[in-house]
Structure formats: structure tokens, C-alpha cells
Write a protein that holds these residues in place. Sequence first.
Motif, PDB file in Angstrom:
ATOM      1  N   ILE A   9       1.466 107.519  11.210  1.00 24.42           N
ATOM      2  CA  ILE A   9       1.028 106.839   9.993  1.00 24.42           C
ATOM      3  C   ILE A   9       1.863 107.356   8.829  1.00 24.42           C
ATOM      4  CG2 ILE A   9      -0.888 106.518   8.389  1.00 24.42           C
ATOM      5  CD1 ILE A   9      -2.760 106.814  10.807  1.00 24.42           C
ATOM      6  N   PHE A  47       7.468  99.657   6.976  1.00 28.33           N
ATOM      7  CA  PHE A  47       6.366 100.016   7.869  1.00 28.33           C
ATOM      8  C   PHE A  47       6.540  99.243   9.175  1.00 28.33           C
ATOM      9  CE2 PHE A  47       4.624 101.351   3.833  1.00 28.33           C
ATOM     10  CZ  PHE A  47       3.821 102.430   4.156  1.00 28.33           C
ATOM     11  N   PRO A  51       1.142  97.337   5.771  1.00 20.15           N
ATOM     12  CA  PRO A  51       0.235  98.433   5.419  1.00 20.15           C
ATOM     13  C   PRO A  51      -0.921  97.957   4.538  1.00 20.15           C
ATOM     14  CG  PRO A  51       2.087  98.439   3.941  1.00 20.15           C
ATOM     15  CD  PRO A  51       2.358  97.344   4.949  1.00 20.15           C
ATOM     16  N   GLY A 105       0.101 102.943   6.344  1.00 19.83           N
ATOM     17  CA  GLY A 105       0.215 102.110   7.537  1.00 19.83           C
ATOM     18  C   GLY A 105       1.060 102.750   8.609  1.00 19.83           C
ATOM     19  N   GLU A 106       1.188 102.025   9.706  1.00 22.57           N
ATOM     20  CA  GLU A 106       1.971 102.493  10.846  1.00 22.57           C
ATOM     21  C   GLU A 106       3.451 102.501  10.500  1.00 22.57           C
ATOM     22  OE1 GLU A 106      -0.089 101.030  14.890  1.00 22.57           O
ATOM     23  OE2 GLU A 106       0.726  99.441  13.631  1.00 22.57           O
TER      24      GLU A 106
END
Length: 116
Positions: A9, A47, A51, A105-106
Motif C-alpha cells: 500500500i 498506483f 486510490p 492505495g495499492e
Amino acid sequence: MKTFRTHPIGIDQGEAVLFSEFADGGDMWTGEGARERRSDITFSQPFRSAPVVQISVSLWDVDTSSALRAEVTAEDITLEGFSAVFRTWSDTRIARIRVAWTAIGEIAHEDDWDIS
């Protein structure tokens, strides 16, 4: 609720002046009715998926002779960035607005595989 898989993350954050219209008599300062300003914000790195973005006013310079009416939102969120949007209406006079934002976010990982 936004859920995350097992990917790392990332958290990115920043500030942006959306406008400063007092000195040049811009519409946010001299106008009336519905008005809007947008500013495109780019993340420091993309990201992996869109996100979650939290945005808030970090500075406002306003005329206090009328009611303060304002909305600030994050719109058009993508992997690379978003639009910071400020809206006001009626006889509210805004000289300057700065926003602070945080995106969570990822993010991609070096072990990610692209099997397509």
C-alpha cells in the motif's frame, strides 16, 4: 469500503493552490452565482488501482461580509492523479484557496507478474 489484496500500500500526499484571484480581480473574488475551479494533481508515481483520495482546505482567504459557501472534492481519480475541484455560489467572495490531499492505495511491486 475499499479492500486491498496482498499488494503493498502506498500513501502519497501534497498541497496545491487552486487559485489566487484577489490581486487580479478574478471571478471567484468579483463574481456571483455558481463558480468552479479545477486543478489537475499528479501522483509522485502511479498506483496499481485507483486510490482513495481525501482532500481538504488547508488555506482559505475569504471575504466575511457574506456567507461562506464552499465545496471541495476530488474527482476523476485515476492511477496517475485526480482533479481537485473547488465550488462556490451566490455572493460568496473567495480570494485564495489551497488544498491538502492524501491518496492511499495499492502500488505495484517488483514481484508482480504480467501474464497477458
